[in-house]
Motif scaffolding. Sequence first.
Motif, mmCIF file in Angstrom:
data_model
loop_
_atom_site.group_PDB
_atom_site.id
_atom_site.type_symbol
_atom_site.label_atom_id
_atom_site.label_comp_id
_atom_site.label_asym_id
_atom_site.label_seq_id
_atom_site.Cartn_x
_atom_site.Cartn_y
_atom_site.Cartn_z
ATOM 1 N N GLN A 30 99.120 7.734 -37.233
ATOM 2 C CA GLN A 30 97.733 8.173 -37.344
ATOM 3 C C GLN A 30 96.889 7.443 -36.320
ATOM 4 O O GLN A 30 97.076 6.249 -36.099
ATOM 5 N N ASP A 32 92.707 7.050 -35.093
ATOM 6 C CA ASP A 32 91.312 7.282 -35.447
ATOM 7 C C ASP A 32 90.457 6.602 -34.400
ATOM 8 O O ASP A 32 90.616 5.401 -34.155
ATOM 9 N N ALA A 50 94.000 9.733 -30.011
ATOM 10 C CA ALA A 50 92.616 10.034 -30.344
ATOM 11 C C ALA A 50 91.731 9.313 -29.351
ATOM 12 O O ALA A 50 91.851 8.104 -29.170
ATOM 13 N N ARG A 59 90.161 12.228 -34.700
ATOM 14 C CA ARG A 59 91.191 11.836 -35.661
ATOM 15 C C ARG A 59 92.433 12.673 -35.381
ATOM 16 O O ARG A 59 92.366 13.902 -35.335
ATOM 17 N N ALA A 69 93.486 14.512 -30.344
ATOM 18 C CA ALA A 69 92.081 14.843 -30.575
ATOM 19 C C ALA A 69 91.220 14.105 -29.559
ATOM 20 O O ALA A 69 91.422 12.915 -29.316
ATOM 21 N N LEU A 78 89.747 17.083 -34.787
ATOM 22 C CA LEU A 78 90.880 16.792 -35.647
ATOM 23 C C LEU A 78 92.118 17.502 -35.092
ATOM 24 O O LEU A 78 92.089 18.712 -34.848
ATOM 25 N N ILE A 97 89.336 21.944 -34.794
ATOM 26 C CA ILE A 97 90.437 21.608 -35.689
ATOM 27 C C ILE A 97 91.679 22.347 -35.207
ATOM 28 O O ILE A 97 91.631 23.563 -34.996
#
Length: 170
Positions: A30, A32, A50, A59, A69, A78, A97
Amino acid sequence: MKVISVVGVSAVAVGVYLCSTGNASATQVQCDSDGGRDITVVAGTTACRATAGDSGHARAAGYDGIGFAQADAGAIALGLGVSGGIGASEGSEGMPIAIGVGPQAYAFTSLHDATGPGVSFAMNGSLAQVISDNHSVTCLGSAALAWDSRSGTSCLATPLGVWRTAAPDR
């Protein structure tokens, strides 16, 4: 428009379900980013990146896939890649998205000068794409959905064919 909303919510529900089930050995990453940061995480064939300008928020996540992203000028981007899929979103405004689920699935959303959301969702070898600059949406394959809220254009690809809505006259 109600049909597109139902399909969009259903697509997100399927994506959430696919992300929450599966083998415990799935690789998850992940990323962010906000405040001008650029974050990249790579774990084998799973990756995310990101990157955000001073006022954007990005994110991205990869669950045995690749998420990307990029957000500038207040956009919230996203990107999600699941089980070999690629989800790439970028924008300078609005909420791009992109969700790619399954092998060779590719979802791409690009929003510039668009205040609302744009959604692309592709599964199992399909392609979904939203580009707000020319108000275009593209759906290829047997499982793809693309929707640009600003122009009102959308498409849905299924094993039975491809359906499209035309942009209203401006």
